[in-house]
Write a protein that holds these residues in place. Structure first.
Motif, PDB file in Angstrom:
ATOM      1  N   LEU A   2      50.265 -10.029  -0.487  1.00  0.00           N
ATOM      2  CA  LEU A   2      48.941  -9.802  -1.079  1.00  0.00           C
ATOM      3  C   LEU A   2      47.940 -10.845  -0.602  1.00  0.00           C
ATOM      4  CD1 LEU A   2      49.997  -8.910  -4.720  1.00  0.00           C
ATOM      5  CD2 LEU A   2      48.903  -7.361  -3.074  1.00  0.00           C
ATOM      6  N   ALA A   3      48.376 -12.102  -0.505  1.00  0.00           N
ATOM      7  CA  ALA A   3      47.486 -13.163  -0.024  1.00  0.00           C
ATOM      8  C   ALA A   3      47.054 -12.879   1.409  1.00  0.00           C
ATOM      9  CB  ALA A   3      48.178 -14.516  -0.124  1.00  0.00           C
ATOM     10  N   ASP A   4      47.968 -12.395   2.234  1.00  0.00           N
ATOM     11  CA  ASP A   4      47.600 -12.030   3.612  1.00  0.00           C
ATOM     12  C   ASP A   4      46.584 -10.890   3.608  1.00  0.00           C
ATOM     13  OD1 ASP A   4      49.259 -13.932   4.723  1.00  0.00           O
ATOM     14  OD2 ASP A   4      50.893 -12.533   5.161  1.00  0.00           O
ATOM     15  N   ARG A   5      46.806  -9.926   2.745  1.00  0.00           N
ATOM     16  CA  ARG A   5      45.933  -8.747   2.691  1.00  0.00           C
ATOM     17  C   ARG A   5      44.526  -9.080   2.190  1.00  0.00           C
ATOM     18  NH1 ARG A   5      47.687  -2.896   0.470  1.00  0.00           N
ATOM     19  NH2 ARG A   5      45.649  -1.915   0.505  1.00  0.00           N
ATOM     20  N   PHE A   6      44.447  -9.980   1.188  1.00  0.00           N
ATOM     21  CA  PHE A   6      43.160 -10.274   0.548  1.00  0.00           C
ATOM     22  C   PHE A   6      42.558 -11.625   0.967  1.00  0.00           C
ATOM     23  CE2 PHE A   6      45.041  -7.131  -2.368  1.00  0.00           C
ATOM     24  CZ  PHE A   6      43.996  -6.237  -2.456  1.00  0.00           C
ATOM     25  N   GLY A   7      43.115 -12.257   1.989  1.00  0.00           N
ATOM     26  CA  GLY A   7      42.527 -13.504   2.480  1.00  0.00           C
ATOM     27  C   GLY A   7      42.827 -14.720   1.640  1.00  0.00           C
ATOM     28  N   GLY A   8      44.006 -14.785   1.070  1.00  0.00           N
ATOM     29  CA  GLY A   8      44.411 -15.926   0.267  1.00  0.00           C
ATOM     30  C   GLY A   8      44.587 -15.558  -1.195  1.00  0.00           C
ATOM     31  N   MET A   9      45.151 -16.478  -1.957  1.00  0.00           N
ATOM     32  CA  MET A   9      45.394 -16.222  -3.376  1.00  0.00           C
ATOM     33  C   MET A   9      44.092 -16.039  -4.143  1.00  0.00           C
ATOM     34  SD  MET A   9      48.516 -15.906  -4.087  1.00  0.00           S
ATOM     35  CE  MET A   9      50.116 -16.315  -3.512  1.00  0.00           C
ATOM     36  N   GLY A  10      43.058 -16.764  -3.745  1.00  0.00           N
ATOM     37  CA  GLY A  10      41.759 -16.582  -4.385  1.00  0.00           C
ATOM     38  C   GLY A  10      41.251 -15.165  -4.198  1.00  0.00           C
ATOM     39  N   GLY A  11      41.487 -14.610  -3.029  1.00  0.00           N
ATOM     40  CA  GLY A  11      41.088 -13.232  -2.760  1.00  0.00           C
ATOM     41  C   GLY A  11      41.853 -12.235  -3.605  1.00  0.00           C
ATOM     42  N   VAL A  12      43.109 -12.525  -3.860  1.00  0.00           N
ATOM     43  CA  VAL A  12      43.914 -11.656  -4.728  1.00  0.00           C
ATOM     44  C   VAL A  12      43.318 -11.645  -6.130  1.00  0.00           C
ATOM     45  CG1 VAL A  12      46.190 -11.317  -5.807  1.00  0.00           C
ATOM     46  CG2 VAL A  12      46.041 -12.028  -3.409  1.00  0.00           C
ATOM     47  N   VAL A  13      42.992 -12.821  -6.628  1.00  0.00           N
ATOM     48  CA  VAL A  13      42.447 -12.939  -7.984  1.00  0.00           C
ATOM     49  C   VAL A  13      41.061 -12.306  -8.082  1.00  0.00           C
ATOM     50  CG1 VAL A  13      41.714 -14.605  -9.748  1.00  0.00           C
ATOM     51  CG2 VAL A  13      43.845 -14.973  -8.495  1.00  0.00           C
ATOM     52  N   ARG A  14      40.275 -12.420  -7.028  1.00  0.00           N
ATOM     53  CA  ARG A  14      38.909 -11.859  -7.041  1.00  0.00           C
ATOM     54  C   ARG A  14      38.870 -10.363  -6.746  1.00  0.00           C
ATOM     55  NH1 ARG A  14      38.189 -16.746  -4.410  1.00  0.00           N
ATOM     56  NH2 ARG A  14      38.251 -15.740  -2.370  1.00  0.00           N
ATOM     57  N   ALA A  15      39.934  -9.812  -6.195  1.00  0.00           N
ATOM     58  CA  ALA A  15      39.946  -8.389  -5.821  1.00  0.00           C
ATOM     59  C   ALA A  15      39.745  -7.512  -7.050  1.00  0.00           C
ATOM     60  CB  ALA A  15      41.263  -8.040  -5.137  1.00  0.00           C
ATOM     61  N   GLY A  16      39.107  -6.393  -6.848  1.00  0.00           N
ATOM     62  CA  GLY A  16      38.888  -5.444  -7.929  1.00  0.00           C
ATOM     63  C   GLY A  16      40.177  -4.726  -8.307  1.00  0.00           C
ATOM     64  N   ALA A  17      40.190  -4.180  -9.504  1.00  0.00           N
ATOM     65  CA  ALA A  17      41.377  -3.473  -9.993  1.00  0.00           C
ATOM     66  C   ALA A  17      41.741  -2.310  -9.079  1.00  0.00           C
ATOM     67  CB  ALA A  17      41.143  -2.985 -11.419  1.00  0.00           C
ATOM     68  N   GLY A  18      40.755  -1.603  -8.559  1.00  0.00           N
ATOM     69  CA  GLY A  18      41.024  -0.478  -7.669  1.00  0.00           C
ATOM     70  C   GLY A  18      41.722  -0.913  -6.389  1.00  0.00           C
ATOM     71  N   ALA A  19      41.259  -2.016  -5.813  1.00  0.00           N
ATOM     72  CA  ALA A  19      41.874  -2.533  -4.587  1.00  0.00           C
ATOM     73  C   ALA A  19      43.299  -3.007  -4.855  1.00  0.00           C
ATOM     74  CB  ALA A  19      41.031  -3.662  -4.018  1.00  0.00           C
ATOM     75  N   LEU A  20      43.508  -3.625  -6.003  1.00  0.00           N
ATOM     76  CA  LEU A  20      44.847  -4.087  -6.356  1.00  0.00           C
ATOM     77  C   LEU A  20      45.785  -2.907  -6.610  1.00  0.00           C
ATOM     78  CD1 LEU A  20      43.845  -7.037  -8.701  1.00  0.00           C
ATOM     79  CD2 LEU A  20      44.827  -7.213  -6.391  1.00  0.00           C
ATOM     80  N   ARG A  21      45.269  -1.895  -7.259  1.00  0.00           N
ATOM     81  CA  ARG A  21      46.065  -0.679  -7.503  1.00  0.00           C
ATOM     82  C   ARG A  21      46.423  -0.023  -6.170  1.00  0.00           C
ATOM     83  NH1 ARG A  21      42.966   0.983 -11.114  1.00  0.00           N
ATOM     84  NH2 ARG A  21      43.990  -0.015 -12.853  1.00  0.00           N
TER      85      ARG A  21
END
Length: 113
Positions: free
Chosen positions: A17-36
């Motif tokens: 997920l960190a690779d996909r969203f550009g780091g752990m901060g990106g994972v936390v900032r990602a929207g619910a739809g993107a995480l789903r």
């Protein structure tokens, strides 16, 4: 630390997920739809979006003690041999000198989730 507390997110999953969203901060900032869309279950998304404040305070208090460290997957202090295993933890909570983790014959024991 928020992502480390989310249910059903082990080390390999968090690293992906960190690779996909550009780091752990990106994972936390990602929207619910993107995480789903990334395959996260609703309880994991809820934990990321509304983390348990008391658990975070406890983690921060622990980290505030002398010689307590959080070594994340992308930290230079994270042991490279450990990083190479298929299900390496996304982070290590360590007490003492983290450089000791680079010496031979060290065992890392604990939960991965």
């Amino acid at each position: 630390m928020i992502a480390l507390r989310a249910p059903q997110l082990g080390g390999a999953r968090l690293v992906g997920l960190a690779d996909r969203f550009g780091g752990m901060g990106g994972v936390v900032r990602a929207g619910a739809g993107a995480l789903r869309k990334a395959g996260l279950a609703d309880d994991a998304i809820a934990a990321l979006k509304s983390p348990d404040a008391s658990l975070l305070e406890s983690d921060l208090a622990w980290l505030g003690q002398p010689s307590h460290h959080l070594l994340t997957w992308d930290s230079p202090s994270y042991p490279s041999l450990l990083r190479s295993i298929p299900s390496a933890p996304a982070a290590l909570f360590a007490v003492g000198d983290p450089e000791v983790l680079w010496t031979p014959q060290v065992a890392v024991i604990g939960s991965r989730n």
